[in-house]
Design an enzyme around this catalytic site. Structure first.
Site, PDB file in Angstrom:
ATOM      1  N   SER A 162     -56.739   3.109 -32.230  1.00  0.00           N
ATOM      2  CA  SER A 162     -55.806   2.000 -32.007  1.00  0.00           C
ATOM      3  C   SER A 162     -54.429   2.585 -31.711  1.00  0.00           C
ATOM      4  CB  SER A 162     -55.711   1.134 -33.263  1.00  0.00           C
ATOM      5  OG  SER A 162     -54.654   0.201 -33.155  1.00  0.00           O
TER       6      SER A 162
ATOM      7  N   TYR B  56     -55.840   0.937 -42.647  1.00  0.00           N
ATOM      8  CA  TYR B  56     -56.297   0.740 -41.265  1.00  0.00           C
ATOM      9  C   TYR B  56     -55.631   1.758 -40.335  1.00  0.00           C
ATOM     10  CZ  TYR B  56     -57.164  -1.411 -36.724  1.00  0.00           C
ATOM     11  OH  TYR B  56     -57.550  -1.627 -35.423  1.00  0.00           O
TER      12      TYR B  56
END
Ligand SMILES: NC(=O)C1=CN([C@@H]2O[C@H](COP(=O)(O)OP(=O)(O)OC[C@H]3O[C@@H](n4cnc5c(N)ncnc54)[C@H](OP(=O)(O)O)[C@@H]3O)[C@@H](O)[C@H]2O)C=CC1
Ligand SMILES: N[C@@H](C=O)C(=O)O
Length: 265
Positions: A139, A153
């Site tokens: 990401s 995350y």
């Protein structure tokens, strides 16, 4: 069997489903895994009809430590091995201190341990065959410090970027290409699952968003070309470049000031 096989995790929605379609459109048979088997069956049928390739459905919960071994055993039972692996399954587990350890641990298992295990198990044959393709869906968040509430995350995504870059260096001479894909905001079920849809939609302009097909296409091209890192979309590329150039304190204060706009808390 002449065709190569691509195994895609998190294939029941979003970017994973898009990856399955792209690999199939390039002549790969595809093995689809996620928890929702009905979704996987529907996608498998659609891909079979559209592309005429073989599809295998292997439902699994990657939070279970046994899952990677079971998925690969399932493929072996069909006489198949993995030529391309897309480690895509993922979600935001929520605030580090606000959720139970078991939830954070499950996220680590899904987004980190299972990724390493699947990769570790399929790599030796790829090296032997002198062909392999591995995409780890990281990401843009992995290039930045995680905003409060997104701690684990962002950290797992940072790990995936470095993990992919090392694997790329170790294996490119053997014909095995490894890429980390770093999407920014992408239309999928991600923000519904995290519960942040409303907040994120209000905080972001539409031009910052991309479709899952577009994002997966960038990942496919990058791994084919042997690029270790791919950031899809001009705005995301600009953000990634700016982060590289900015002093760390600036990045931290930017995340401190803006990060709360993009999370559920
Ligand atoms: N959307 C975005 O803005 C961005 C997404 N990403 C990353 O892209 C990847 C794909 O996400 P995206 O398509 O957007 O989100 P979706 O929510 O649309 O898809 C997530 C996929 O992961 C699967 N999954 C979740 N938990 C598990 C589990 N325990 N076991 C097996 N499979 C699981 C889901 O399947 P099922 O529920 O059926 O198990 C689903 O197929 C993720 O790694 C995410 O972090 C990165 C940057 C931006
Ligand atoms: N871009 C997403 C994740 O990677 C997010 O909104 O957190």
């Amino acid at each position: 069997m002449d065709r190569k096989l691509a195994l895609v995790t998190g294939a029941s929605a979003g970017i994973g489903a898009a990856f399955a379609r792209i690999f199939a459109s390039h002549g790969y048979d595809v093995a689809l895994t996620a928890r929702r088997s009905d979704r996987l069956e529907r996608l498998a049928e659609d891909i079979r009809l559209r592309h005429g390739v073989e599809t295998l459905v292997l439902p699994a919960d990657l939070a279970r430590p046994e899952a990677p071994g079971e998925i690969l055993a399932g493929l072996e039972a069909h006489g198949r091995a993995v030529d391309a692996l897309v480690n895509n399954a993922g979600y935001s587990p929520g605030g580090f201190t606000e959720t139970a350890w078991e939830e954070q641990q499950a996220a680590l298992q899904v987004m980190l341990v299972s990724v390493c295990e699947l990769t570790h198990r399929v790599l030796p044959r790829m090296v032997e065959e002198r062909f392999g393709r591995i995409v780890n869906v990281a990401s843009l968040a992995g290039l930045l410090p995680g905003a409060a509430g997104n701690t684990l995350y962002a950290a797992t995504k940072s790990f995936l970027i470095r993990f992919s870059q090392s694997l790329h260096l170790e294996n490119q001479a053997h014909g095995v290409h490894v890429s980390a894909l770093c999407p920014g905001f992408t239309y999928s079920e991600f923000h519904d699952v995290s519960g942040a849809r409303e907040r994120v939609t209000a905080a972001t302009p539409e031009w910052l968003w991309q479709g899952a097909d577009e994002v997966a296409a960038v990942g496919y091209e990058a791994v084919e070309a042997g690029r270790a890192l791919a950031v899809p979309g001009a705005p995301n590329k600009a953000i990634a470049a700016a982060v590289r150039l900015m002093p760390e304190e600036w990045t931290l204060s930017l995340v401190a000031n803006q990060g709360g706009r993009f999370r559920k808390l």
